[in-house]
Design a protein around this motif. Structure first.
Motif, PDB file in Angstrom:
ATOM      1  N   TYR A  73     -24.890 -31.472   9.102  1.00 54.03           N
ATOM      2  CA  TYR A  73     -25.716 -31.919  10.519  1.00 54.03           C
ATOM      3  C   TYR A  73     -24.947 -31.228  11.511  1.00 54.03           C
ATOM      4  O   TYR A  73     -23.868 -30.761  11.562  1.00 54.03           O
ATOM      5  N   ARG A  74     -25.662 -31.024  12.776  1.00 53.21           N
ATOM      6  CA  ARG A  74     -25.114 -30.224  13.866  1.00 53.21           C
ATOM      7  C   ARG A  74     -23.895 -31.311  14.558  1.00 53.21           C
ATOM      8  O   ARG A  74     -24.556 -32.078  15.581  1.00 53.21           O
ATOM      9  N   LEU A  75     -22.863 -31.230  14.103  1.00 54.23           N
ATOM     10  CA  LEU A  75     -22.215 -32.578  14.502  1.00 54.23           C
ATOM     11  C   LEU A  75     -21.348 -32.236  15.852  1.00 54.23           C
ATOM     12  O   LEU A  75     -20.803 -31.172  15.852  1.00 54.23           O
ATOM     13  N   LEU A  76     -21.069 -33.426  16.555  1.00 52.32           N
ATOM     14  CA  LEU A  76     -20.454 -33.147  17.792  1.00 52.32           C
ATOM     15  C   LEU A  76     -19.328 -34.367  17.798  1.00 52.32           C
ATOM     16  O   LEU A  76     -19.698 -35.391  18.274  1.00 52.32           O
ATOM     17  N   PRO A  77     -18.248 -34.169  17.528  1.00 54.87           N
ATOM     18  CA  PRO A  77     -17.011 -35.290  17.737  1.00 54.87           C
ATOM     19  C   PRO A  77     -16.886 -35.274  19.091  1.00 54.87           C
ATOM     20  O   PRO A  77     -16.551 -34.339  19.962  1.00 54.87           O
ATOM     21  N   ILE A  78     -16.989 -36.667  19.525  1.00 59.66           N
ATOM     22  CA  ILE A  78     -16.832 -37.026  21.101  1.00 59.66           C
ATOM     23  C   ILE A  78     -15.704 -37.859  21.387  1.00 59.66           C
ATOM     24  O   ILE A  78     -15.767 -38.391  22.680  1.00 59.66           O
TER      25      ILE A  78
ATOM     26  N   GLY B 255     -11.415 -30.167  27.110  1.00 59.24           N
ATOM     27  CA  GLY B 255     -10.904 -30.305  25.836  1.00 59.24           C
ATOM     28  C   GLY B 255     -11.974 -30.232  24.560  1.00 59.24           C
ATOM     29  O   GLY B 255     -13.274 -30.282  24.987  1.00 59.24           O
ATOM     30  N   SER B 256     -11.608 -30.426  23.406  1.00 52.29           N
ATOM     31  CA  SER B 256     -12.869 -30.420  22.320  1.00 52.29           C
ATOM     32  C   SER B 256     -13.695 -31.277  22.558  1.00 52.29           C
ATOM     33  O   SER B 256     -14.916 -31.120  22.430  1.00 52.29           O
ATOM     34  N   SER B 257     -13.452 -32.390  22.737  1.00 53.84           N
ATOM     35  CA  SER B 257     -14.464 -33.641  22.823  1.00 53.84           C
ATOM     36  C   SER B 257     -15.065 -33.455  24.382  1.00 53.84           C
ATOM     37  O   SER B 257     -16.476 -33.741  24.076  1.00 53.84           O
ATOM     38  N   ASP B 258     -14.662 -33.323  25.341  1.00 49.37           N
ATOM     39  CA  ASP B 258     -15.296 -32.946  26.485  1.00 49.37           C
ATOM     40  C   ASP B 258     -16.369 -31.870  26.563  1.00 49.37           C
ATOM     41  O   ASP B 258     -17.263 -32.060  27.016  1.00 49.37           O
ATOM     42  N   LYS B 259     -15.872 -30.876  25.740  1.00 49.91           N
ATOM     43  CA  LYS B 259     -16.715 -29.659  25.499  1.00 49.91           C
ATOM     44  C   LYS B 259     -18.036 -30.249  24.850  1.00 49.91           C
ATOM     45  O   LYS B 259     -19.261 -29.782  25.157  1.00 49.91           O
ATOM     46  N   ASN B 260     -17.742 -31.028  23.690  1.00 50.67           N
ATOM     47  CA  ASN B 260     -19.049 -31.426  22.762  1.00 50.67           C
ATOM     48  C   ASN B 260     -19.944 -32.358  23.596  1.00 50.67           C
ATOM     49  O   ASN B 260     -21.202 -32.484  23.556  1.00 50.67           O
TER      50      ASN B 260
END
Length: 455
Positions: A224-229, A439-444
């Motif tokens: 899946y095109r996953l996005l951890p948020i 941050g990683s989640s903010d970018k996602n």
């Protein structure tokens, strides 16, 4: 407001229990901060119970699950309630979309809990952008994915179990639906059906953050095109970017924060055990007795959340006998408690919301998992994140008082206690960084918004 004031209108549809409502509510607040309008739709029963208040940008609306007077408790069985919710929920969700169609801000995105896979079918029927929002960890989701697609055969006959992106697992580390074959078949069917049609979703969101389980995220991202948020907890406890965001804002249970705070503020730093087993767990009389005597027998202060429905299981005169050593309450603001400097460890069922809150606030844990994903979360708490210990279960399925006392002592003052605390602080800092600007989640989240707006 004029249509141009919003970049889009998102309808968030959680599974109607506290632990699934809070993450989607919190994510909705994040989307509002990105210039979207958001509406959280709960069932009529939940709406009437919580009585949420809409604002100019974050609004609340309802669908029906067919049990408007009593919710799940009104249903004749779990299976019946899920079937009825699909039938009536699909129709009332469509009605809600139509109600907004000719307004200044029609619904053009549905973020749905995969426990309700039919919501994606409704979204596609109306040509609306549809995003799945998984409330559990990537690791747990990927285990269920493997079972759903026949990549992991049940029952499991040999161990250890190897799944890409996950640590080597024993049977006791698997979700309880798998480790105890035949338990709660309707719920097991529900967690597997999360993947019905998910490949057709326009986005797949997960309430975790990349740094917490990078291998699992990478492995699941191959399908899946996953996005951890995540973590989806109020901004006040993380980056403080959202004004006045110090609580989830919706609660099925009433608490008096002042009672807990006033009591905790009289206790030394790191001296209190906080014990809570979430909104759904129902412990046996024997397990309640073992917990009670373990807390009473330890040399530490304790704050124990015992729901009204569980109070009769407490040993006779327990509350009177503990005096000022302990405080027993029916409910509390868990974030306020976990952030109090008096808390030294969290005695927890390892539900994902509770685990993620403890990680985000830097609190070591003693895991006493009960069912579903909690056993896998406890495995990660002890062996991957190294922020605590998992209590051992006896042959009769009970965690005995001596084991609980031993685990508490190990976390609060054992040789590994300092390491647990240092690791907990490390994960707290990473959680704050993930949700902060850039941050990683903010970018996602930005990527999700861009994908939706440009679809």
């Amino acid at each position: 407001m004029e249509n141009k004031a919003y970049r889009g209108h998102v309808l968030a549809l959680p599974f109607p229990i506290q632990g699934h409502i809070n993450p989607l509510l919190q994510f909705s607040k994040r989307l509002v901060s990105k210039g979207l309008k958001a509406t959280l739709a709960t069932t009529l029963f939940i709406h009437n119970t919580m009585q949420p208040q809409s604002s100019s940008s974050l609004q609340f609306d309802t669908i029906s699950d067919g049990y408007d007077e009593g919710g799940f408790a009104q249903a004749e069985s779990i299976h019946a309630s899920l079937n009825r919710m699909e039938t009536i929920g699909s129709k009332t969700l469509a009605d809600l979309i139509l109600k907004n169609k000719n307004t200044a801000n029609p619904i053009d995105c549905i973020i749905y809990d995969p426990f309700l896979p039919w919501a994606l079918e409704v979204a596609k029927k109306f040509g609306i952008f549809g995003a799945a929002f998984f409330t559990q960890t990537c690791a747990v989701n990927f285990i269920y994915y493997h079972v759903h697609h026949g990549l992991l055969k049940l029952p499991i006959t040999s161990t250890p179990i190897s799944i890409p992106g996950l640590p080597v697992l024993e049977l006791a580390d698997m979700p309880s639906f798998i480790s105890v074959p035949g338990s709660y078949p309707a719920y097991f069917e529900m967690v597997l059906n999360q993947f019905s049609g998910t490949d057709k979703a326009d986005a797949v969101l997960v309430n975790t953050f990349y740094e917490l389980e990078p291998e699992a995220v990478e492995a699941m991202s191959k399908v899946y095109r996953l996005l951890p948020i995540g973590p989806t907890i109020p901004s006040f406890y993380l980056d403080k970017r959202l004004e006045n965001d110090n609580d989830y804002g919706l609660n099925l249970f009433v608490s008096d924060s002042s009672v807990c705070n006033n009591w905790l503020n009289t206790k030394p730093e790191g001296s209190v055990i906080y014990a809570s087993f979430g909104s759904m767990a129902s412990l046996s009389n024997k397990q309640m007795e073992e917990l009670a005597f373990a807390l009473k027998g330890s040399k530490f202060h304790f704050l124990w959340v015992v729901k009204a429905s569980e109070e009769a299981k407490l040993p006779e005169k327990f509350v009177e006998e503990i005096g000022n050593k302990g405080l027993v309450v029916q409910w509390c603001s868990q974030l306020e408690v976990l952030s109090n400097k008096a808390i030294g460890c969290f005695l927890t069922h390892c539900g994902w919301n509770s685990t993620l809150e403890a990680l985000s606030l830097g609190v070591p844990m003693v895991g006493v998992p009960q069912w579903t994903d909690q056993t896998t979360n406890a495995k990660y708490v002890q062996d991957v994140w190294k922020v605590g210990v998992r209590a051992k279960v006896c042959e009769n399925g009970i965690v005995e008082r001596k084991e609980i006392e031993f685990c508490i002592k190990e976390v609060m003052e054992g040789e590994r206690g300092k390491d647990f605390l240092e690791n907990a602080k490390k994960w707290r800092d990473l959680a704050i960084k993930a949700g902060s600007k850039g941050g990683s989640s903010d970018k996602n989240i930005d990527e999700f918004v861009s994908r939706f707006i440009n679809s």
